[in-house]
Design a protein around this motif. Structure first.
Motif, PDB file in Angstrom:
ATOM      1  N   VAL A 157     -10.710  -0.582  -7.604  1.00  0.00           N
ATOM      2  CA  VAL A 157     -11.801  -0.161  -6.728  1.00  0.00           C
ATOM      3  C   VAL A 157     -11.385  -0.301  -5.276  1.00  0.00           C
ATOM      4  N   THR A 158     -11.749   0.698  -4.466  1.00  0.00           N
ATOM      5  CA  THR A 158     -11.699   0.556  -3.012  1.00  0.00           C
ATOM      6  C   THR A 158     -13.106   0.801  -2.483  1.00  0.00           C
ATOM      7  N   LEU A 159     -13.304   0.494  -1.222  1.00  0.00           N
ATOM      8  CA  LEU A 159     -14.597   0.665  -0.542  1.00  0.00           C
ATOM      9  C   LEU A 159     -15.652  -0.282  -1.110  1.00  0.00           C
ATOM     10  N   SER A 160     -16.733  -0.408  -0.377  1.00  0.00           N
ATOM     11  CA  SER A 160     -17.876  -1.254  -0.712  1.00  0.00           C
ATOM     12  C   SER A 160     -17.483  -2.729  -0.747  1.00  0.00           C
ATOM     13  N   LYS A 161     -18.458  -3.571  -0.986  1.00  0.00           N
ATOM     14  CA  LYS A 161     -18.172  -5.003  -1.116  1.00  0.00           C
ATOM     15  C   LYS A 161     -17.273  -5.275  -2.314  1.00  0.00           C
ATOM     16  N   ILE A 162     -17.420  -4.461  -3.347  1.00  0.00           N
ATOM     17  CA  ILE A 162     -16.618  -4.662  -4.551  1.00  0.00           C
ATOM     18  C   ILE A 162     -15.140  -4.446  -4.260  1.00  0.00           C
ATOM     19  N   GLY A 163     -14.845  -3.542  -3.314  1.00  0.00           N
ATOM     20  CA  GLY A 163     -13.455  -3.291  -2.961  1.00  0.00           C
ATOM     21  C   GLY A 163     -12.738  -4.536  -2.474  1.00  0.00           C
TER      22      GLY A 163
ATOM     23  N   CYS B 101     -20.965  17.087  -3.238  1.00  0.00           N
ATOM     24  CA  CYS B 101     -19.674  16.859  -3.886  1.00  0.00           C
ATOM     25  C   CYS B 101     -18.632  16.595  -2.810  1.00  0.00           C
ATOM     26  N   ASP B 102     -17.442  16.193  -3.249  1.00  0.00           N
ATOM     27  CA  ASP B 102     -16.330  15.975  -2.321  1.00  0.00           C
ATOM     28  C   ASP B 102     -16.780  15.152  -1.119  1.00  0.00           C
ATOM     29  N   TYR B 103     -17.385  14.011  -1.419  1.00  0.00           N
ATOM     30  CA  TYR B 103     -17.979  13.181  -0.366  1.00  0.00           C
ATOM     31  C   TYR B 103     -17.674  11.719  -0.655  1.00  0.00           C
ATOM     32  N   LEU B 104     -17.469  10.967   0.383  1.00  0.00           N
ATOM     33  CA  LEU B 104     -17.115   9.563   0.248  1.00  0.00           C
ATOM     34  C   LEU B 104     -18.066   8.720   1.088  1.00  0.00           C
ATOM     35  N   ASP B 105     -18.665   7.705   0.474  1.00  0.00           N
ATOM     36  CA  ASP B 105     -19.573   6.792   1.163  1.00  0.00           C
ATOM     37  C   ASP B 105     -18.954   5.398   1.151  1.00  0.00           C
ATOM     38  N   PRO B 106     -18.620   4.854   2.321  1.00  0.00           N
ATOM     39  CA  PRO B 106     -17.963   3.534   2.361  1.00  0.00           C
ATOM     40  C   PRO B 106     -18.772   2.417   1.719  1.00  0.00           C
TER      41      PRO B 106
ATOM     42  N   VAL C 228       0.862  -1.182   0.000  1.00  0.00           N
ATOM     43  CA  VAL C 228       0.000   0.000   0.000  1.00  0.00           C
ATOM     44  C   VAL C 228       0.898   1.230   0.000  1.00  0.00           C
ATOM     45  N   LEU C 229       0.811   2.026  -1.047  1.00  0.00           N
ATOM     46  CA  LEU C 229       1.625   3.227  -1.204  1.00  0.00           C
ATOM     47  C   LEU C 229       0.714   4.432  -1.027  1.00  0.00           C
ATOM     48  N   SER C 230       0.859   5.133   0.087  1.00  0.00           N
ATOM     49  CA  SER C 230      -0.108   6.160   0.469  1.00  0.00           C
ATOM     50  C   SER C 230       0.463   7.570   0.383  1.00  0.00           C
ATOM     51  N   PRO C 231      -0.399   8.568   0.138  1.00  0.00           N
ATOM     52  CA  PRO C 231       0.041   9.956  -0.037  1.00  0.00           C
ATOM     53  C   PRO C 231      -0.041  10.753   1.255  1.00  0.00           C
ATOM     54  N   TRP C 232       0.433  11.979   1.189  1.00  0.00           N
ATOM     55  CA  TRP C 232       0.380  12.876   2.351  1.00  0.00           C
ATOM     56  C   TRP C 232      -1.018  13.419   2.591  1.00  0.00           C
ATOM     57  N   ILE C 233      -1.829  13.501   1.536  1.00  0.00           N
ATOM     58  CA  ILE C 233      -3.148  14.107   1.667  1.00  0.00           C
ATOM     59  C   ILE C 233      -4.087  13.155   2.410  1.00  0.00           C
ATOM     60  N   TYR C 234      -4.795  13.663   3.410  1.00  0.00           N
ATOM     61  CA  TYR C 234      -5.670  12.815   4.235  1.00  0.00           C
ATOM     62  C   TYR C 234      -4.944  11.505   4.552  1.00  0.00           C
ATOM     63  N   PRO C 235      -3.835  11.572   5.237  1.00  0.00           N
ATOM     64  CA  PRO C 235      -2.921  10.415   5.318  1.00  0.00           C
ATOM     65  C   PRO C 235      -3.503   9.173   5.974  1.00  0.00           C
ATOM     66  N   PHE C 236      -4.487   9.342   6.868  1.00  0.00           N
ATOM     67  CA  PHE C 236      -5.119   8.151   7.447  1.00  0.00           C
ATOM     68  C   PHE C 236      -6.239   7.638   6.547  1.00  0.00           C
ATOM     69  N   LEU C 237      -7.092   8.543   6.067  1.00  0.00           N
ATOM     70  CA  LEU C 237      -8.244   8.133   5.273  1.00  0.00           C
ATOM     71  C   LEU C 237      -7.841   7.438   3.983  1.00  0.00           C
ATOM     72  N   THR C 238      -6.896   8.017   3.256  1.00  0.00           N
ATOM     73  CA  THR C 238      -6.518   7.430   1.964  1.00  0.00           C
ATOM     74  C   THR C 238      -5.819   6.088   2.117  1.00  0.00           C
ATOM     75  N   SER C 239      -5.172   5.879   3.240  1.00  0.00           N
ATOM     76  CA  SER C 239      -4.468   4.606   3.445  1.00  0.00           C
ATOM     77  C   SER C 239      -5.371   3.539   4.060  1.00  0.00           C
ATOM     78  N   VAL C 240      -6.239   3.931   4.965  1.00  0.00           N
ATOM     79  CA  VAL C 240      -7.088   2.949   5.635  1.00  0.00           C
ATOM     80  C   VAL C 240      -8.036   2.275   4.652  1.00  0.00           C
ATOM     81  N   ASN C 241      -8.383   2.972   3.581  1.00  0.00           N
ATOM     82  CA  ASN C 241      -9.284   2.394   2.582  1.00  0.00           C
ATOM     83  C   ASN C 241      -8.691   1.167   1.901  1.00  0.00           C
ATOM     84  N   ALA C 242      -7.376   1.069   1.895  1.00  0.00           N
ATOM     85  CA  ALA C 242      -6.721  -0.104   1.310  1.00  0.00           C
ATOM     86  C   ALA C 242      -6.238  -1.061   2.387  1.00  0.00           C
ATOM     87  N   ILE C 243      -5.720  -0.514   3.488  1.00  0.00           N
ATOM     88  CA  ILE C 243      -5.122  -1.357   4.530  1.00  0.00           C
ATOM     89  C   ILE C 243      -6.144  -2.284   5.177  1.00  0.00           C
TER      90      ILE C 243
END
Length: 343
Positions: A321-327, A302-307, A9-24
């Motif tokens: 794809v990340t999030l949802s059952k499909i993720g 806009c600018d909204y994320l639904d797990p 998992v290669l994660s960015p500085w932006i929203y550093p927990f949110l963007t990484s937790v979606n994959a981790i």
């Protein structure tokens, strides 16, 4: 389905927990081993993940962190022991990840850049549209993966929309984010702010107009990460500010005469992460949403994320794809068992 194996998992500085937790988290729940390489700007986030994993009682080695430069990251990705990789970052970074995988076939998820558009239709609720889109454009100083970077407004409400949008934007207080009165902070670094300044300058040089005076924001100064919010009109798609990712506090607003013109302009982009429609007509929004070339289409937000919904992009906004059952399907693989009894 069975686990992929060892997942990077290669994660960015932006929203550093949110963007990484979606994959981790999905990767771990699917039974994989996770190796996290976080941005060099946010190394302590990775350290906190490691402490949390240890405290939670994960078996040793199931979750690991590495602090790497670009060269060593490429070596990690291409290592034969890696069974999948998930990257969030720039288009250039995504290309570099793919180039590191030329010698093997493994799952590769890429969440890359965006130039997310909004279309304010003739029957939109102006007050709610302006409130939502000002926030969508300038939240976190415009540094959001799915932030609004360009707005198309039906000609019948264009003037009213722009006037109110500008007045709302002027209410921001740019300053130190540790101060209670601040609601617009600096960009991540001076180089990033200078890039946005360059885009603004190029647009102004081609005839665009800036409707919010920088002098209203005393903290906004050249060669600093502090940049005032900019609202540009008389813009077109010959300008980088309408075609290249800005990732900063600037938005261009264009007048359109029809839904067809708006959709054509929204799709005139190398990116396709999200788009938003602002209207009271859900049936019409559904028809238009099917024509928009993005992974997600919002209506009246806009600018909204639904797990519960799949998070994905098209074009140069990435793949996977990340999030949802499909993720979970992207952090596991299908395996068939074809057994025959001995008798």
């Amino acid at each position: 389905r069975v686990p992929i194996g060892v997942v990077g998992v290669l994660s960015p500085w932006i929203y550093p927990f949110l963007t990484s937790v979606n994959a981790i988290v999905p990767a771990l729940m699917a039974g994989n081993v996770v190796v996290l390489k976080h941005s060099f700007q946010t190394p302590l986030v990775a350290e906190r993940y490691a402490k949390a994993a240890s405290k939670a009682g994960l078996p040793k080695g199931v979750f690991q962190i590495l602090h790497l430069d670009h060269k060593n990251t490429a070596q990690l990705i291409s290592d034969a022991r890696m069974d999948g990789v998930f990257f969030t970052g720039s288009v250039q970074g995504g290309i570099a990840v793919q180039n590191s995988l030329t010698n093997k076939f493994i799952p590769c998820g890429l969440e890359l850049g965006g130039k997310d558009p909004a279309y304010v239709m003739a029957n939109a609720n102006l007050e709610k549209s302006i409130e939502g889109l000002v926030d969508g454009a300038f939240f976190n100083s415009g540094q959001s993966c799915c932030g609004i970077e360009r707005i198309y407004v039906h000609e019948s409400i264009y003037d009213k929309f722009v006037d109110s949008f500008v007045e709302t934007t002027k209410q921001y207080q740019l300053g130190n984010p540790l101060d209670a009165g601040t609601n617009l902070g600096p960009m991540v670094k001076t180089d990033a702010a200078n890039y946005v300044r360059k885009q603004i300058g190029e647009a102004l040089g081609k005839g665009a107009k800036s409707l919010v005076a920088e002098s209203l924001f005393k903290a906004s100064k050249k060669e600093t990460p502090y940049l005032s919010p900019h609202v540009l009109v008389d813009v077109d798609h010959s300008m980088e500010v309408m075609t290249q990712e800005s990732f900063g506090p600037v938005v261009g607003i264009m007048k359109v005469a029809s839904d067809a013109e708006a959709i054509a302009l929204m799709n005139d982009s190398q990116y396709g992460l999200t788009a938003s429609l602002w209207t009271d007509d859900m049936d019409r929004a559904t028809v238009l949403a099917r024509q928009i070339e993005t992974g997600t289409v919002f209506m009246n937000r806009c600018d909204y994320l639904d797990p519960a919904l799949a998070w994905t992009g098209v074009k140069n906004s990435g793949k996977g794809v990340t999030l949802s059952k499909i993720g979970y399907e992207h952090v596991s693989r299908v395996k068939s068992f074809n057994f025959r009894k001995g008798d």
